[in-house]
Design a protein around this motif. Structure first.
Motif, mmCIF file in Angstrom:
data_model
loop_
_atom_site.group_PDB
_atom_site.id
_atom_site.type_symbol
_atom_site.label_atom_id
_atom_site.label_comp_id
_atom_site.label_asym_id
_atom_site.label_seq_id
_atom_site.Cartn_x
_atom_site.Cartn_y
_atom_site.Cartn_z
ATOM 1 N N ILE A 717 57.836 177.658 -53.112
ATOM 2 C CA ILE A 717 59.129 177.850 -53.117
ATOM 3 C C ILE A 717 59.533 177.765 -55.004
ATOM 4 C CG2 ILE A 717 59.739 177.071 -51.061
ATOM 5 C CD1 ILE A 717 60.271 174.348 -52.319
ATOM 6 N N THR A 718 60.760 178.180 -55.293
ATOM 7 C CA THR A 718 61.157 178.430 -56.535
ATOM 8 C C THR A 718 61.138 176.873 -57.202
ATOM 9 O OG1 THR A 718 62.453 180.160 -55.985
ATOM 10 C CG2 THR A 718 62.830 178.907 -57.993
ATOM 11 N N ALA A 719 60.661 176.720 -58.481
ATOM 12 C CA ALA A 719 60.715 175.410 -59.152
ATOM 13 C C ALA A 719 60.841 175.819 -60.595
ATOM 14 C CB ALA A 719 59.467 174.770 -58.819
ATOM 15 N N ASN A 720 61.429 174.486 -61.189
ATOM 16 C CA ASN A 720 61.730 174.617 -62.448
ATOM 17 C C ASN A 720 60.289 174.294 -63.457
ATOM 18 O OD1 ASN A 720 64.442 173.287 -61.277
ATOM 19 N ND2 ASN A 720 64.812 174.281 -62.979
ATOM 20 N N LEU A 721 59.679 175.371 -63.775
ATOM 21 C CA LEU A 721 58.292 175.116 -64.374
ATOM 22 C C LEU A 721 58.039 175.817 -65.818
ATOM 23 C CD1 LEU A 721 56.197 176.245 -61.130
ATOM 24 C CD2 LEU A 721 56.399 173.925 -61.931
ATOM 25 N N SER A 722 58.764 176.839 -66.091
ATOM 26 C CA SER A 722 58.543 177.564 -67.194
ATOM 27 C C SER A 722 59.175 177.176 -68.373
ATOM 28 C CB SER A 722 58.628 179.026 -66.924
ATOM 29 O OG SER A 722 57.783 179.284 -65.853
#
Length: 892
Positions: A717-722
């Motif tokens: 799922i979408t995550a705060n990664l970049s």
């Protein structure tokens, strides 16, 4: 052409996109002349007579748009030097956002560019991975000017403007009746367009106390197929050292053997055999999708726009506007064949292992039994088949409506404005030509996986119409988005500082957003596995308050400070500041700088999108620490789910600009602004490899078999990664001079250089610089020369897009290196356009515009040959030279 307003004297009218300096106002007061009007500059709510603030603002006027030959607002914004990767384009490979267009400033994505109409937010487009405004819905004939704020997040309009703000100002205060008719065609005599527009305005505020404007426009564009251009006349790309992409997957019969079929037997149906002794497809029925894929879609745009200004007396006026638009776009697409269907759905199988495979092995052909009426070989054969009995098409219709009603005036020492706005966007996207899996398996094939004798291949009229309707269903995606808002703001002067009055602006707004995107049920319930789509449904309310100070602490120094507080009903609160300084050590020079922080809350689609399921091949580092060919955990297909994540955080940014504006001689200006933007906690889909390498951190997203310990499921799922850091420079120069009796000449140039675009895909990784790699050109620019004399005006403009590599990163291998190394780069592109207009006839104006004067092909993008287009639609066009004639008659 782009116009950055100069620091010194300019045109006093707002419609010209500039205002004089404070020094000019003071000089006028001393001489007894009327003071120039104070105007509001995009990025600030404080009215001023100095058009240059600490922030860089570019202006594109209606006259410049007309001279460019641009037919839509999207065409105008595509050529912004500050625009970059991450935009949405009307053409290219059709996707869920088909028919729309959106801008991406600084390459930070359309979702990080705030697009406003008359300074206010409007409803976003209903599909796509980002929340953005569809610029195709804005009538170009109604545009007075476009202002582009380039210094990142705006504390005035919204802290989510991380890349910048595009403020589209629509026309008002028009008098008369004008009919505009235009038509155009390409050098290939295709892609024809026809436009008709009617504009009516009545009344003046000074004499009549009101003005009412009504604008109607209609535009038709005819389609162009990719085979209408030399580069893609067919999909045999051996002429470029590449593969022949014509396909044997059409209606060719082979011995049923292995996964792709054995020896060629013959053709089913009346398809003519290819005659090409040098091709391995010689003698076969060939499928060439260049006859189906569109270079330019068929489109139709209809717009109604009306604006009213009414003098209420005592320094107050009522204002309002309303707009209705309908944008239609239709395109044909390539159909998919049994090789794609077998690979991606696993529904075509050798059930009993009768054809040299293990039982249940996926195969790439249909099995035609010996008893089938189209089988002339007396044995079961494999047919490499393309599912184009019903051509694959996509059509979009987007309907937009917007209305604003407000009042502005003086309340004590305050200049006050308040307004209510409602906008709504309805989009229907229709697909036809995709097959429904269960109908194929249950009704076209029998229990043994063979084609039923009652179903004829490549003869749709010979089959049961009801069956064909179920096999190729008509699909419809529907989206309904809306934004309603109430806002009030005011500004005034507080007291006098050594450099002038200290001014303040305060404001508040409340808006309610709804987003409802519903893909067709057959897309979401798995009935059509080849295409995965998800919808989103949600709403939120946002309350915001902001304040701004402009402090000329010295005659040569002006400080500015702004701050904004947002509260989201579904997300929380945020506080974002912005500060700026402008120092004018000389009358001809101003140094400027800004600092801003940004905050982008997850959009409604990002928060409320549905989930998509699929399979991905992974290496399990826990059970395969060292790759071993016999270890199935080293190459294992695992089910995964991707979609929204309710626990995601907001993206945050910091931006800094430093630059100067100079007027070395009267009438000539130069501005240079360097920028640096840092964005963190970017939302992206988590990769399977990163998830497994950090299993201890993401244990709740990894499911293993409780007995064997093998991977069963991953939640991607979408995550705060970049994170991203980008640096660059904007340059703008312009001026004009008289040539005596020969009129006046104006010169202009705008340039953007992106020095770096550093990005990390996951925390802890070293950043990668993407500048110069795919869709990230280092250099973009525009330049022009214009001439005016009496009834004549003419211009020549140049547009430049720098080259870039087809490689996505420095470490990526170029797949074209062995065949043709030249295809590893998308080369730079310089095109010229010309315009000439004549107003010497009574009430009649004529103009001729020519885009791409040299009829230059777009640079080859070999990565797009897989989609049969061969060029990138983000920056380039393959339409060729385009000639357009326009006539405008003004009734008296």
């Amino acid at each position: 052409m782009l116009q950055i307003r100069p620091i010194v004297r300019a045109v006093a009218l707002l419609c010209a996109g500039a205002a004089p300096l404070t020094a000019a106002a003071q000089a006028g007061a001393e001489s007894g002349t009327a003071a120039p009007p104070r105007v509001e500059i995009t990025g600030s709510r404080i009215k001023r007579v100095d058009a240059e603030t600490a922030s860089a603002v570019q202006v594109i006027t209606a006259e410049q748009i007309a001279r460019s030959g641009a037919a839509t607002v999207s065409d105008v914004l595509r050529d912004l030097p500050a625009g970059n990767a991450g935009a949405y384009t009307s053409e290219g490979t059709p996707g869920q956002a088909f028919g729309s267009a959106g801008v991406s400033l600084r390459g930070l994505g359309a979702g990080s560019t705030l697009t406003l109409i008359n300074g206010r937010r409007v409803a976003p487009f209903g599909f796509g991975s980002a929340s953005f405004v569809d610029t195709n819905s804005i009538p170009v004939d109604a545009v007075e000017r476009i202002e582009v704020l380039l210094d990142g997040a705006s504390a005035i309009y919204g802290a989510d403007a991380i890349g910048g703000v595009i403020n589209i100002i629509l026309r008002k205060n028009y008098e008369g009746l004008a009919l505009k008719v235009s038509g155009g065609t390409s050098a290939y005599h295709d892609g024809n367009t026809g436009d008709i527009g009617l504009t009516y305005g009545k009344g003046t505020l000074a004499q009549d106390g009101y003005n009412w404007l009504l604008s109607l426009s209609h535009r038709d564009t005819s389609p162009v197929l990719v085979n209408a251009r030399p580069r893609t006349r067919d999909s045999d790309f051996r002429r470029y050292g590449l593969a022949d992409r014509r396909s044997s997957f059409s209606s060719n019969a082979y011995t049923a053997s292995g996964t792709t079929g054995g020896s060629f037997l013959g053709i089913i149906g009346d398809c003519p055999a290819l005659v090409d002794a040098g091709s391995p497809l010689n003698g076969r029925c060939v499928n060439d999708n260049t006859s189906a894929v569109t270079l330019q879609s068929k489109s139709q745009r209809d717009n109604i726009y009306s604006a009213l200004t009414y003098d209420l007396g005592r320094g107050w006026e009522l204002f309002g506007d309303a707009a209705l638009s309908r944008s239609r776009q239709a395109s044909s697409m390539y159909s998919y064949a049994t090789n794609s269907y077998g690979a991606y759905t696993n529904d075509l199988v050798d059930k009993y292992g009768l054809y040299g495979n293990a039982p249940g092995t996926t195969i790439s052909y249909l099995l035609l039994p010996a008893s089938h009426p189209q089988n002339k070989w007396g044995k079961t054969v494999g047919v490499r088949y393309v599912f184009n009995d019903v051509p694959t098409t996509i059509a979009s219709e987007s309907r937009n409506m917007r209305g604003t009603l407000g009042a502005r005036g003086t309340l004590g020492k305050w200049d006050v404005e308040a307004a209510a706005m409602f906008s709504r966007s309805l989009t229907d996207t229709r697909y036809h030509g995709y097959i429904q899996d269960k109908v194929l398996i249950n009704d076209v094939l029998d229990a043994d996986g063979l084609v039923r004798n009652s179903f004829l291949l490549h003869n749709p009229s010979g089959n049961d119409p009801a069956l064909m309707a179920r096999l190729y269903p008509e699909l419809n995606n529907h989206a309904d988005t809306s934004t309603s808002s109430v806002d009030v703001h005011g500004n005034r002067e507080l007291f006098t500082l050594p450099g002038g009055p200290l001014s303040i602006a305060v404001g508040a707004e409340y808006r309610h957003e709804k987003f409802d995107a519903m893909p067709d049920r057959l897309f979401t319930d798995g009935s059509i596995q080849l295409i995965g789509m998800t919808g989103a449904n949600g709403s939120r309310s946002v309350a915001a308050a902001y304040g701004e100070l402009s402090a000329p602490v010295l005659k040569t120094v002006e400080l500015s400070l702004a701050a904004r507080s947002d509260r989201y009903s579904d997300f929380g609160s945020a506080f974002t500041p912005k500060a700026g300084v402008k120092w004018s050590p000389l009358p001809q020079l101003a140094l400027r700088s800004t600092y801003a922080e940004g905050f982008r809350a997850p959009s409604l689609p990002e928060l409320h999108a549905g989930n998509t399921n699929g399979y991905t091949k992974v290496l399990d580092p826990k059970r395969c620490p060292v790759f071993t060919a016999g270890n199935d955990d080293c190459e294992r297909y695992v089910a995964f789910t991707t979609g929204a994540n309710p626990d995601i955080k907001a993206e945050k940014s910091k931006s800094l600009t430093v630059g100067f504006v100079a007027e070395p001689v009267p009438g000539w200006s130069l501005s240079v602004d360097a920028y640096h933007i840092k964005r963190r906690d970017e939302l992206s889909t988590i990769s399977a490899s990163y998830l497994l390498e950090n299993e201890a951190k993401f244990a709740d997203r990894i499911v293993r078999n409780p007995v064997s310990g093998k991977l069963d499921h991953l939640s991607l799922i979408t995550a705060n990664l970049s994170s991203t850091q980008t640096r660059g420079v904007d340059v703008d120069a312009r001026g004009s001079f008289s040539v005596g009796n020969w009129g006046r000449v104006s010169l202009s140039a705008s340039y953007n250089r992106m020095n770096s675009y550093l990005s990390t895909d996951v925390p802890g990784n070293d950043p990668v610089d993407y500048v110069g790699y795919y869709l990230q050109p280092k250099n973009r620019g525009r330049a022009g020369v214009a001439w005016d004399r009496g009834p004549w005006d003419a211009s020549v403009n140049w547009n430049y897009v720098g080259g870039y590599s087809v490689k996505s990163t420095p470490d990526t291998a170029c797949s074209f290196e062995a065949a043709n190394p030249q295809l590893c780069d998308v080369h730079s592109w310089l095109t010229a356009s010309a315009y000439i207009g004549y107003k010497g006839f009574r009430n009649l104006e004529l103009s001729l515009s020519v885009q791409n004067l040299a009829n230059k092909e777009a640079p080859m993008d070999a990565s797009q040959l897989a989609y049969l287009q061969g060029y990138g639609t983000s920056y380039h066009s393959q339409l060729g030279r385009y000639v357009q004639l326009t006539a405008t008659y003004k009734f008296k």
